[in-house]
Design a protein around this motif. Structure first.
Motif, PDB file in Angstrom:
ATOM      1  N   LEU A 146       0.911  -1.236   0.100  1.00 32.26           N
ATOM      2  CA  LEU A 146      -0.105   0.188  -0.045  1.00 32.26           C
ATOM      3  C   LEU A 146       0.727   1.121  -0.058  1.00 32.26           C
ATOM      4  CD1 LEU A 146      -2.849  -0.509   2.605  1.00 32.26           C
ATOM      5  CD2 LEU A 146      -3.116  -0.542   0.116  1.00 32.26           C
ATOM      6  N   GLY A 147       0.739   2.129  -0.771  1.00 30.44           N
ATOM      7  CA  GLY A 147       1.357   3.293  -1.023  1.00 30.44           C
ATOM      8  C   GLY A 147       0.461   4.682  -0.974  1.00 30.44           C
ATOM      9  N   PRO A 148       1.262   5.620  -0.831  1.00 29.06           N
ATOM     10  CA  PRO A 148       0.301   7.076  -0.942  1.00 29.06           C
ATOM     11  C   PRO A 148      -0.478   7.256  -1.964  1.00 29.06           C
ATOM     12  CG  PRO A 148       2.712   7.538  -1.182  1.00 29.06           C
ATOM     13  CD  PRO A 148       2.505   6.046  -0.835  1.00 29.06           C
ATOM     14  N   SER A 149      -0.118   6.671  -3.167  1.00 36.66           N
ATOM     15  CA  SER A 149      -1.032   6.922  -4.286  1.00 36.66           C
ATOM     16  C   SER A 149      -2.387   5.942  -4.244  1.00 36.66           C
ATOM     17  CB  SER A 149      -0.321   6.689  -5.768  1.00 36.66           C
ATOM     18  OG  SER A 149       0.128   5.230  -5.551  1.00 36.66           O
ATOM     19  N   ASP A 150      -2.300   4.905  -3.298  1.00 35.58           N
ATOM     20  CA  ASP A 150      -3.562   4.158  -3.326  1.00 35.58           C
ATOM     21  C   ASP A 150      -4.530   4.687  -2.250  1.00 35.58           C
ATOM     22  OD1 ASP A 150      -2.435   2.202  -4.981  1.00 35.58           O
ATOM     23  OD2 ASP A 150      -1.120   1.338  -3.073  1.00 35.58           O
ATOM     24  N   LEU A 151      -3.929   5.554  -1.321  1.00 34.81           N
ATOM     25  CA  LEU A 151      -5.078   5.980  -0.214  1.00 34.81           C
ATOM     26  C   LEU A 151      -4.768   7.659  -0.241  1.00 34.81           C
ATOM     27  CD1 LEU A 151      -4.561   3.710   2.817  1.00 34.81           C
ATOM     28  CD2 LEU A 151      -5.916   3.402   0.651  1.00 34.81           C
ATOM     29  N   GLN A 152      -5.876   8.312  -1.057  1.00 38.36           N
ATOM     30  CA  GLN A 152      -5.644   9.918  -1.056  1.00 38.36           C
ATOM     31  C   GLN A 152      -6.671  10.266   0.065  1.00 38.36           C
ATOM     32  OE1 GLN A 152      -5.373  11.268  -5.115  1.00 38.36           O
ATOM     33  NE2 GLN A 152      -4.250   9.698  -5.956  1.00 38.36           N
ATOM     34  N   THR A 153      -6.462  10.168   1.188  1.00 39.88           N
ATOM     35  CA  THR A 153      -7.565  10.268   2.352  1.00 39.88           C
ATOM     36  C   THR A 153      -6.862  11.206   3.139  1.00 39.88           C
ATOM     37  OG1 THR A 153      -6.808   8.160   3.331  1.00 39.88           O
ATOM     38  CG2 THR A 153      -8.820   8.165   1.887  1.00 39.88           C
ATOM     39  N   PRO A 154      -6.767  12.450   3.250  1.00 40.01           N
ATOM     40  CA  PRO A 154      -5.872  13.034   4.022  1.00 40.01           C
ATOM     41  C   PRO A 154      -6.404  13.515   5.439  1.00 40.01           C
ATOM     42  CG  PRO A 154      -6.877  14.644   2.379  1.00 40.01           C
ATOM     43  CD  PRO A 154      -7.115  13.404   2.230  1.00 40.01           C
ATOM     44  N   HIS A 155      -7.844  13.070   5.603  1.00 37.31           N
ATOM     45  CA  HIS A 155      -8.372  13.320   7.105  1.00 37.31           C
ATOM     46  C   HIS A 155      -8.767  11.921   7.749  1.00 37.31           C
ATOM     47  CE1 HIS A 155      -9.418  17.306   5.020  1.00 37.31           C
ATOM     48  NE2 HIS A 155      -9.050  17.528   6.357  1.00 37.31           N
ATOM     49  N   LEU A 156      -8.067  11.081   7.112  1.00 35.34           N
ATOM     50  CA  LEU A 156      -8.614   9.516   7.746  1.00 35.34           C
ATOM     51  C   LEU A 156      -8.118   9.454   9.198  1.00 35.34           C
ATOM     52  CD1 LEU A 156      -9.569   6.849   6.509  1.00 35.34           C
ATOM     53  CD2 LEU A 156      -7.454   6.064   6.401  1.00 35.34           C
ATOM     54  N   GLU A 157      -9.085   8.993  10.272  1.00 36.46           N
ATOM     55  CA  GLU A 157      -8.817   8.953  11.588  1.00 36.46           C
ATOM     56  C   GLU A 157      -8.408   7.503  11.860  1.00 36.46           C
ATOM     57  OE1 GLU A 157     -12.226  10.330  13.706  1.00 36.46           O
ATOM     58  OE2 GLU A 157     -11.787  12.352  13.134  1.00 36.46           O
ATOM     59  N   ALA A 158      -9.294   6.386  11.106  1.00 40.25           N
ATOM     60  CA  ALA A 158      -8.872   5.134  11.447  1.00 40.25           C
ATOM     61  C   ALA A 158      -8.567   4.326  10.375  1.00 40.25           C
ATOM     62  CB  ALA A 158     -10.228   4.556  12.205  1.00 40.25           C
ATOM     63  N   LEU A 159      -7.348   3.650  10.211  1.00 41.21           N
ATOM     64  CA  LEU A 159      -7.027   2.615   9.150  1.00 41.21           C
ATOM     65  C   LEU A 159      -6.694   1.337   9.532  1.00 41.21           C
ATOM     66  CD1 LEU A 159      -5.889   2.125   6.268  1.00 41.21           C
ATOM     67  CD2 LEU A 159      -3.677   2.891   6.719  1.00 41.21           C
ATOM     68  N   SER A 203      -3.815  -8.419   8.449  1.00 38.98           N
ATOM     69  CA  SER A 203      -4.006  -9.515   7.655  1.00 38.98           C
ATOM     70  C   SER A 203      -4.253  -9.430   6.069  1.00 38.98           C
ATOM     71  CB  SER A 203      -5.074 -10.540   7.908  1.00 38.98           C
ATOM     72  OG  SER A 203      -5.212 -11.962   7.540  1.00 38.98           O
ATOM     73  N   LEU A 204      -3.210  -8.432   5.712  1.00 37.51           N
ATOM     74  CA  LEU A 204      -2.953  -8.296   4.197  1.00 37.51           C
ATOM     75  C   LEU A 204      -1.692  -8.850   3.577  1.00 37.51           C
ATOM     76  CD1 LEU A 204      -3.971  -4.372   3.959  1.00 37.51           C
ATOM     77  CD2 LEU A 204      -5.410  -6.385   3.672  1.00 37.51           C
ATOM     78  N   GLY A 205      -1.073  -9.412   4.485  1.00 34.96           N
ATOM     79  CA  GLY A 205       0.275  -9.917   3.809  1.00 34.96           C
ATOM     80  C   GLY A 205       1.341  -8.808   3.755  1.00 34.96           C
ATOM     81  N   LEU A 206       1.244  -7.759   4.372  1.00 34.97           N
ATOM     82  CA  LEU A 206       2.336  -6.727   4.561  1.00 34.97           C
ATOM     83  C   LEU A 206       3.487  -7.088   5.064  1.00 34.97           C
ATOM     84  CD1 LEU A 206      -0.041  -3.585   5.675  1.00 34.97           C
ATOM     85  CD2 LEU A 206       0.613  -3.953   3.391  1.00 34.97           C
ATOM     86  N   THR A 207       4.789  -6.833   4.563  1.00 32.86           N
ATOM     87  CA  THR A 207       6.001  -7.132   4.857  1.00 32.86           C
ATOM     88  C   THR A 207       6.715  -5.895   5.356  1.00 32.86           C
ATOM     89  OG1 THR A 207       6.781  -6.901   2.649  1.00 32.86           O
ATOM     90  CG2 THR A 207       6.407  -9.084   3.317  1.00 32.86           C
ATOM     91  N   SER A 208       6.233  -4.606   5.142  1.00 36.02           N
ATOM     92  CA  SER A 208       6.523  -3.285   5.567  1.00 36.02           C
ATOM     93  C   SER A 208       5.249  -2.259   5.562  1.00 36.02           C
ATOM     94  CB  SER A 208       7.748  -2.927   4.782  1.00 36.02           C
ATOM     95  OG  SER A 208       7.167  -2.693   3.379  1.00 36.02           O
ATOM     96  N   LEU A 209       5.650  -1.242   6.151  1.00 38.12           N
ATOM     97  CA  LEU A 209       4.618  -0.127   6.226  1.00 38.12           C
ATOM     98  C   LEU A 209       5.196   1.086   5.687  1.00 38.12           C
ATOM     99  CD1 LEU A 209       1.712   0.620   7.308  1.00 38.12           C
ATOM    100  CD2 LEU A 209       2.961   1.362   9.477  1.00 38.12           C
ATOM    101  N   ASP A 210       4.665   1.502   4.321  1.00 36.36           N
ATOM    102  CA  ASP A 210       5.093   2.615   3.877  1.00 36.36           C
ATOM    103  C   ASP A 210       5.440   3.923   4.670  1.00 36.36           C
ATOM    104  OD1 ASP A 210       4.628   5.171   1.938  1.00 36.36           O
ATOM    105  OD2 ASP A 210       5.468   3.224   0.553  1.00 36.36           O
ATOM    106  N   GLU A 211       6.394   4.378   4.715  1.00 39.23           N
ATOM    107  CA  GLU A 211       6.524   5.888   5.429  1.00 39.23           C
ATOM    108  C   GLU A 211       5.730   6.925   4.791  1.00 39.23           C
ATOM    109  OE1 GLU A 211      10.480   6.404   6.902  1.00 39.23           O
ATOM    110  OE2 GLU A 211      11.186   4.450   6.632  1.00 39.23           O
ATOM    111  N   ASP A 212       5.908   6.933   3.502  1.00 32.85           N
ATOM    112  CA  ASP A 212       5.253   8.268   2.893  1.00 32.85           C
ATOM    113  C   ASP A 212       3.655   8.008   2.883  1.00 32.85           C
ATOM    114  OD1 ASP A 212       7.683   9.091   2.175  1.00 32.85           O
ATOM    115  OD2 ASP A 212       7.661   8.093   0.114  1.00 32.85           O
ATOM    116  N   LEU A 213       2.929   6.793   3.168  1.00 31.98           N
ATOM    117  CA  LEU A 213       1.583   6.832   3.431  1.00 31.98           C
ATOM    118  C   LEU A 213       1.268   7.066   4.785  1.00 31.98           C
ATOM    119  CD1 LEU A 213      -1.073   5.529   2.663  1.00 31.98           C
ATOM    120  CD2 LEU A 213      -0.358   3.353   3.463  1.00 31.98           C
TER     121      LEU A 213
END
Length: 706
Positions: free
Chosen positions: A179-192, A196-206
Motif C-alpha cells: 500500500l502506498g500514498p497513491s493508493d490512499l488519498q485520504t488526508p483526513h483519515l482517522e482510522a486505518l 492480515s493483508l500480507g504486508l511485509t513493511s509499512l510505507d513511511e510516505d503513506l
C-alpha cells in the motif's frame, strides 16, 4: 376534518398499518423493519420511508423498480441476503441516501455504475462478501463518504481511493501486500485497519500523509520488525495501535517514543516472555493493554507487572488468554491472578552505613531488613530481625546498592525506599536508626498499610475520590463513551448487549446538543459489535447518544438518559491547529519579505549593469575621439548609429534600449550571468507580466471540506 388529519400523518412520516408490508414491522416513525422475511424480492414500502431494514430476507436480485419513489430514503440495510451483483444505476434515484449496508452477501464484483447517483452517501459497508475486483471509477461519485468497510473479501488490488472526507477505512483480511500514498488519498483519515493483508513493511510516505490518524491496526501481517513509519511525528495523535500476531523481533523502547499519546495497545501473539518496566514509561496515558497468547516467563523480573496494572488502572484485555508458560510451578496460571510471592523474588535488604567524622574512624552498626513488594492480597511479612553487619558485608541478595553518605557531615546518609513497599497510599520513611516504617492514611493499618477497615472514613485526597467514583457500578443497560477525540466517540455497548442477548441489532440515535441543528442521526449496528465509533462529529461539542433494540418502538421525544435508560453524553475535544497550518502562517510573511529583498537586489544589479555599460560607452567614445584627433574622422559604424538613435529616443541619457526586451518578454531567454547567481529568482520576477499568456497548467485545487 378527517382529510386534514390524514394529511398530517402522511407528512410527518408515520406509516399507517394498512401501508405496512406483510411480515414487516412499522412501529417506529419513518422506519420499516423486514427481518427474516424469507423472500427473494424487495418489499414495496410507502414513499415517505426514511429507514428501511430488509436484512436476512434471502433477496438475490435488485432492480430500479424496487426503490421507485423512495426519494426520502436515508438508510438502507440489505445485509445478510443472497445478492451476487449490484446492477448499474440500481440506487440512482436514492439521492438522499446516507447509509448503505450490503455486507454479508455474495457480491463478487463492483462495477463502474454500482453506486451512481448516491451523491450524499456517507457510510458504505461491503465487508464479508466475495469481492475480487473493483472498477477503477466505481467510487468516483462518493465524495461525501465518511466510512468504507471492505474487510473480509478476496481483493488483491485496489483502485486509487480518493476520498477527501473519509474518516474510517477497513481493508483487513484481503490479500494486498503493498500500500502506498497513491493508493490512499485520504488526508483526513482517522482510522486505518489493514490487518492480515500480507504486508511485509509499512510505507513511511503513506503514514506521513495521514496526519489525522487516531487508530492503526497492522496486526496479523508479515512484519519482522517494528515499522520505521511508527517513528514519525505524524503519529503523535495516535490513540489506538495493534501490532498483534506479527513475527516481530525485540520490542525496543526507542521504536515507540513518538507514541506517547497511546491509550490502547495490543501486543498479543508476539512471543513475548517478559516486559521491561521502562517499556511502558513511553505510554503515560495507557488505559487498555492486550498481551494475550504470549509465553510469559513468570519469574521475578515480571513481578512488577501485576502491581503496575493496579497502580496505573490499566485494563488487561483477554486475561483468560494471558497465562504463564514458565516456570513449571506457574505454567498455565493466569498472569493477572498471580501474587507477588508466586514470582519467587528474593527478599531485598536495606543497609544503613555511617561515615567518618573528620579523620577519626567511626564504626556504625547498620540494620538489614528483608523487603518485599506486596499487593493488597498478600499479608505482611514478619517483623525484620536486627543484625549487625559491616559496610563491607552487604547482602548479596540486595538489588539496590547502599546509599553513600556525605564525607563532610556527621549526619546519617539519605535512604531510598523500595518502590511500592507501602500500600494503600502509605508513606515510606526511616527512623533515626535506619528502620523502615510506613505512615498509613486514615482507614488503613498494618505494618505496610495493607489492612483496610470495614467502614473506612471518606478519603481526603481528590485522586482517591475519583478512583471510588470510577469503580462504582454503572447502570446495567447503559451505554458509555470510552474514548473521545475531536471528531469521534467510541461507544461501549457491552452491557447493553449482555442484558439483551436476543436482540437482532442496535439502533443508535445521536444528536449535537451544542449546535443549532439538533436533528437526530440514526444508525443500525449489528448485535455482534460490542464497540462502535461515531465519526465525522464536530469538535468541541456535546453529543447525546441513545441505543435501543432494532424494531422496538421508542419515544421520539426522548432526549435524555432519564427517559430512555440507555443514553450517554460525551463532549468532543477541541481542534488542535495542525502543524502544517502554523508552518504556512509563519512562512508567509517570511516569503513576502524574501521576494521584496530579491526584487531590491535585482534592481541594484540592474542599475549596476546600466552604470557599467554607460562607463564603458563613455570610455570607448573617449578612446575613439583620441584616435580621430590622431587619424582623422572615420566612417561611423551602422550598428553604433543605431544605438545612438535609440539613446536619443529614450531621452539621450545613454540607457540601454528596451525594444528587444518587450518583444521577447514572453519567451524564456537565458538570464544574465549576474542574475544566475541567485538561481534565477530575480529573472523570474520580471516574467510576471499581465499581458503575457499564462503557462500555469496546474489544475485548480478543490476547497477543503474541513
Amino acid at each position: 376534518m378527517l382529510p386534514y388529519f390524514l394529511l398530517f400523518f402522511l407528512s410527518s412520516g408515520v406509516v399507517l398499518s394498512s401501508d405496512c408490508p406483510g411480515e414487516c414491522s412499522c412501529q417506529t416513525q419513518g422506519s420499516i423493519f423486514c427481518i427474516q422475511r424469507r423472500s427473494s424480492t424487495v418489499p414495496h414500502v410507502p414513499t415517505a420511508t426514511q429507514h428501511l431494514y430488509i436484512f436476512q430476507n434471502g433477496i438475490n436480485t435488485l432492480s430500479q423498480d424496487d426503490f421507485k419513489g423512495l426519494g426520502e430514503l436515508e438508510l438502507l440495510d440489505l445485509s445478510q441476503n443472497e445478492l451476487a451483483e449490484i446492477p448499474d444505476s440500481v440506487f440512482e434515484m436514492l439521492s438522499k441516501l446516507k447509509n448503505l449496508d450490503l455486507s454479508t452477501n455474495r457480491i463478487t464484483h463492483i462495477s463502474k455504475g454500482s453506486f451512481s447517483g448516491l451523491v450524499q452517501l456517507e457510510r458504505l459497508y461491503l465487508h464479508a462478501n466475495n469481492i475480487q475486483s473493483i472498477h477503477l471509477e466505481a467510487f468516483e461519485s462518493l465524495e461525501m463518504l465518511l466510512e468504507l468497510k471492505l474487510q473480509g473479501n478476496q481483493l488483491t488490488s485496489l483502485p486509487s481511493l480518493h476520498f477527501p472526507r473519509l474518516l474510517l477505512l477497513d481493508l483487513s483480511y484481503n490479500t494486498i501486500p503493498t500500500l502506498g500514498p497513491s493508493d490512499l488519498q485520504t488526508p483526513h483519515l482517522e482510522a486505518l485497519k489493514v490487518a492480515s493483508l500480507g504486508l511485509t513493511s509499512l510505507d513511511e510516505d503513506l503514514i506521513a500523509s495521514l496526519g489525522n490518524l487516531h487508530e492503526l491496526d497492522i496486526s496479523t501481517n508479515q512484519l519482522t520488525e517494528v515499522p520505521q513509519a511508527l517513528k514519525q511525528d505524524s503519529l503523535k495523535g495516535l490513540i489506538k495501535l495493534s501490532l498483534a500476531a506479527n513475527p516481530l523481533g525485540e520490542l525496543k523502547v526507542e521504536d515507540f517514543q513518538k507514541l506517547s499519546g497511546l491509550q490502547e495497545l495490543d501486543l498479543s501473539g508476539l512471543n513475548i516472555q517478559v516486559f521491561s518496566q521502562s517499556f511502558f514509561q513511553n505510554f503515560p496515558r495507557l488505559l487498555h493493554l492486550t498481551a494475550a497468547e504470549n509465553p510469559f516467563n513468570c519469574m521475578c523480573p515480571l513481578a512488577w507487572f501485576h502491581v503496575w496494572l493496579k497502580e496505573k488502572a490499566v485494563n488487561l484485555g483477554r486475561p483468560e488468554e494471558t497465562r504463564c508458560h514458565f516456570p513449571l510451578v506457574n505454567a498455565g496460571k493466569m498472569l493477572s491472578e498471580l501474587e507477588h510471592k508466586d514470582f519467587g523474588c528474593p527478599p531485598t535488604t536495606t543497609v544503613l552505613i555511617g561515615s567518618p567524622i573528620g579523620s577519626t574512624p567511626v564504626t556504625l552498626t547498620p540494620t538489614t531488613s528483608p523487603e518485599t513488594i506486596h499487593t493488597n492480597a498478600i499479608p505482611p511479612p514478619p517483623p525484620p530481625s536486627e543484625t549487625t553487619v559491616s559496610s563491607k558485608t552487604d547482602s548479596p541478595l540486595s538489588p539496590e546498592p547502599p546509599v553513600s553518605p556525605s564525607s563532610t557531615s556527621g549526619e546519617l546518609g539519605e535512604h531510598i525506599c523500595p518502590p511500592n513497599i507501602c500500600l494503600n497510599g502509605g508513606t515510606c520513611n526511616f527512623d533515626p536508626l535506619g528502620q523502615l516504617s510506613c505512615t498509613c492514611l486514615s482507614g488503613t493499618s498494618g505494618l505496610y498499610c495493607e489492612n483496610l477497615e470495614e467502614v473506612p472514613e471518606p478519603p481526603k485526597p481528590s485522586a482517591e475520590v475519583l478512583i471510588v467514583t470510577h469503580v462504582m457500578p454503572t447502570e446495567l443497560d447503559a451505554i458509555s463513551s470510552r474514548q473521545v477525540t475531536s471528531t469521534s466517540i467510541l461507544l461501549d455497548l457491552h452491557r447493553f448487549i449482555e442484558t439483551r442477548p436476543h436482540i437482532r441489532g442496535i439502533r443508535l440515535t445521536y444528536r449535537n446538543l451544542s449546535g443549532p441543528d439538533r436533528r437526530p442521526i440514526i444508525l443500525s449496528v449489528p448485535a455482534s459489535y460490542p464497540e462502535y465509533t461515531l465519526r465525522g462529529l464536530k469538535p468541541n461539542c456535546t453529543y447525546s447518544v441513545c441505543a435501543s433494540p432494532l424494531g422496538e418502538r421508542i419515544n421520539s421525544r426522548a432526549n435524555s438518559s432519564v427517559e430512555t435508560g440507555s443514553c450517554t453524553e460525551a463532549r468532543t475535544e477541541g481542534v488542535q491547529v495542525p502543524s502544517s497550518a502554523s508552518r504556512v502562517e509563519t512562512q508567509s510573511p517570511l516569503t513576502y519579505t524574501l521576494i521584496l529583498a530579491l526584487a531590491a537586489l535585482a534592481l541594484v544589479l540592474g542599475l549596476a549593469v546600466v552604470a557599467g555599460t554607460i562607463i564603458c560607452v563613455r570610455k570607448r567614445r573617449q578612446a575613439k575621439a583620441g584616435k580621430e584627433l590622431e587619424l582623422g574622422p572615420a566612417d561611423p559604424d551602422p550598428m553604433e548609429l543605431e544605438g545612438i538613435k535609440a539613446s536619443m529616443e529614450n531621452g539621450g541619457n545613454g540607457t540601454l534600449p528596451h525594444k528587444q526586451t518587450e518583444i521577447d518578454r514572453c519567451h524564456t531567454p537565458q538570464p544574465p550571468s549576474s542574475l544566475q547567481q541567485n538561481e534565477g529568482l530575480d529573472y523570474e520576477v520580471s516574467l510576471m507580466q499581465g499581458h503575457c499568456p499564462s503557462n500555469n497548467n496546474l489544475t485548480s485545487l478543490k476547497p477543503s471540506y474541513f
